[in-house]
Design an enzyme around this catalytic site. Sequence first.
Site, short mmCIF file in Angstrom:
data_model
loop_
_atom_site.label_atom_id
_atom_site.label_comp_id
_atom_site.label_asym_id
_atom_site.label_seq_id
_atom_site.Cartn_x
_atom_site.Cartn_y
_atom_site.Cartn_z
N HIS A 92 0.83 -1.20 0.00
CA HIS A 92 0.00 0.00 0.00
C HIS A 92 0.86 1.24 0.00
CE1 HIS A 92 -3.80 -2.15 0.58
NE2 HIS A 92 -3.01 -3.02 1.16
N GLY A 279 -40.73 -9.91 -7.70
CA GLY A 279 -41.09 -8.60 -8.24
C GLY A 279 -39.85 -7.83 -8.67
N ILE A 280 -38.85 -7.82 -7.80
CA ILE A 280 -37.61 -7.09 -8.11
C ILE A 280 -36.92 -7.70 -9.32
CG2 ILE A 280 -35.29 -6.54 -7.26
CD1 ILE A 280 -36.53 -6.71 -4.41
N THR A 321 -34.20 -17.69 -10.86
CA THR A 321 -34.63 -18.73 -11.79
C THR A 321 -35.48 -18.15 -12.90
OG1 THR A 321 -34.79 -20.07 -9.81
CG2 THR A 321 -35.67 -21.01 -11.84
N SER A 322 -36.41 -17.27 -12.54
CA SER A 322 -37.32 -16.78 -13.56
C SER A 322 -36.58 -15.97 -14.62
CB SER A 322 -38.44 -15.95 -12.94
OG SER A 322 -37.93 -14.77 -12.39
N GLY A 363 -35.78 -26.04 -17.80
CA GLY A 363 -36.08 -26.03 -16.36
C GLY A 363 -36.65 -27.33 -15.83
N ASP A 433 -48.75 -19.33 -8.04
CA ASP A 433 -47.30 -19.28 -8.28
C ASP A 433 -46.92 -17.91 -8.85
OD1 ASP A 433 -44.59 -20.40 -8.75
OD2 ASP A 433 -45.14 -19.92 -10.82
N GLY A 435 -44.35 -16.85 -10.58
CA GLY A 435 -43.87 -16.85 -11.96
C GLY A 435 -45.00 -17.03 -12.96
P1 ADP Z 1 -35.93 -17.47 -7.62
O1 ADP Z 1 -36.76 -18.67 -7.41
O2 ADP Z 1 -34.54 -17.82 -8.08
O3 ADP Z 1 -35.98 -16.52 -6.47
P2 ADP Z 1 -37.86 -15.80 -8.98
O4 ADP Z 1 -38.41 -15.48 -7.62
O5 ADP Z 1 -37.60 -14.64 -9.87
O6 ADP Z 1 -36.56 -16.67 -8.89
O7 ADP Z 1 -38.87 -16.73 -9.77
C1 ADP Z 1 -39.59 -17.74 -9.14
C2 ADP Z 1 -40.45 -18.40 -10.19
O8 ADP Z 1 -39.63 -19.14 -11.09
C3 ADP Z 1 -41.40 -19.41 -9.63
O9 ADP Z 1 -42.57 -18.78 -9.17
C4 ADP Z 1 -41.67 -20.32 -10.83
O10 ADP Z 1 -42.72 -19.83 -11.60
C5 ADP Z 1 -40.42 -20.17 -11.64
N1 ADP Z 1 -39.66 -21.42 -11.64
C6 ADP Z 1 -38.88 -21.90 -10.64
N2 ADP Z 1 -38.30 -23.07 -11.04
C7 ADP Z 1 -38.72 -23.30 -12.30
C8 ADP Z 1 -38.51 -24.33 -13.27
N3 ADP Z 1 -37.68 -25.34 -12.99
N4 ADP Z 1 -39.11 -24.23 -14.48
C9 ADP Z 1 -39.94 -23.21 -14.76
N5 ADP Z 1 -40.18 -22.20 -13.88
C10 ADP Z 1 -39.60 -22.25 -12.67
#
Ligand code: ADP
Length: 456
Positions: A92, A279-280, A321-322, A363, A433, A435
Amino acid sequence: MRTVVVTDDIWSAPRDRIGQRRGIAGDLAVFKAAGAAAEAGYDLEGVERVARLANRRTRSFGVAFSGCTLPGADAPLFEVPGGRMAVGLGIHGEPGIDEVDIPTADELALLFVSKLLEEVPDGIAIDGARVVPLLNGLGSVKYEELFVVYRRIHRLLEERGVTVVEPEVGELCTSFDMAGCSLTLLWLDDELEELWRAPADTPAYRKGSAAAHLSIGSTDAAGVGDPADGTDDVPASTSDSRDAAATIAAALDAVSVAIDGAADELGRIDRIAGDGDHGIGMQRGARAARDAARTAVEAGAGARTTLEWAADAWSDRAGGTSGAIWGEFLRTLGADVGDDHAVTPEIVARAVASAKDAVMVFGKAKVGDKTMVDAIVPFADELVARVDDGLRLADAWRRAATAAEDAAQATATLAATLGRARSHGDRSIGTPDPGAVSFALVCATVYDVLDTDREQ
Ligand code: ADP
Ligand code: MG
């Protein structure tokens, strides 16, 4: 959170106050062990343990020929008189602890090795030991010069019966323009050797060949580059495909507004059995996709390229995931709509059906698992059937969007069996759900755009 302090610099405190020593280029040995352990699936305790182990077995010693100049400063932090060398540098900008005449390269190698061999960690015999040497340039020592010094270091170590393992010579831990170098020795055991040899791919340090993980939640690095950097070549497109691209951009604009309005509610229903970020994540993804689509349209992209840029931006920025699934969905849609022809209702229906299939392969969710697939499948089926009936795209889409909305609401009666919510599957009963709900909202929003678009 855990904190592990690196204490490799033998010059900075005597052996009986080893814990007060500072960290210099031995950082690399310790961070590498910790990073490789995390990558190998060690838990937090395990990562902390090997970081401490690596630190206990790492010793360094550095020299400087000149101090560094901080950006904006007009003089270096310290100066070393001509013909002299500072011994015991800090990274440093701390001056050396001692000063000697500048040695030759071979003499410097001897100084490094002899001092570090006086400081072998407890319980290690030099003869037969396995060691990683790191010869580190501080900023303005040339690689050629480092290699000259290293050549002698390597010989001296071997003469003492040490086996050298995968050494590094280069700028690993620098201090702006400081002229100087340091030698680090990492004394291996079997576990540290495996962690050291493991491939790594970071912006500042690469080792071996690290394959990207392809799993849900990761982004597809094989797609087009970052749309935001403006460096992508825009493939040729026809004017009817560019018209479709403009509709896609308008639709993503409307989707982003609609998701902004629903984000709190999507977060609330994701909190019931998931982690509350839906949502975020949707907001971040939709905004990024909207921006990427705008950029694509302004650059003259056709429908396919616009969807691909939007797909990459969505999966890259949304996280979760979404986000990965939306990326896959949009990317597959793009493959069918193309850049070089008009987008007819039949093409849209076929593209949506392929996107549905792609998402299910990606998925591994089936209808009834309580995911967005529960809404995607009826949407795609209804769209294909109504386009087959000869409906205009907007009318077929409206029917399909209604099917998606009904199916999304119907997921309330199910228990989640996949995704993050699966660990609290029963708790999700009574709530749809997230998603699936957001997918249906996107479909309804796109309908409004199609319905007002005179071109359709
Ligand atoms: P995370 O689960 O990583 O927090 P989000 O909250 O953005 O991601 O999204 C959650 C949504 O992802 C779930 O409500 C579902 O609809 C979708 N989801 C989770 N796993 C799968 C899958 N294997 N195939 C399709 N959709 C999925
Ligand atoms: Mg979530």
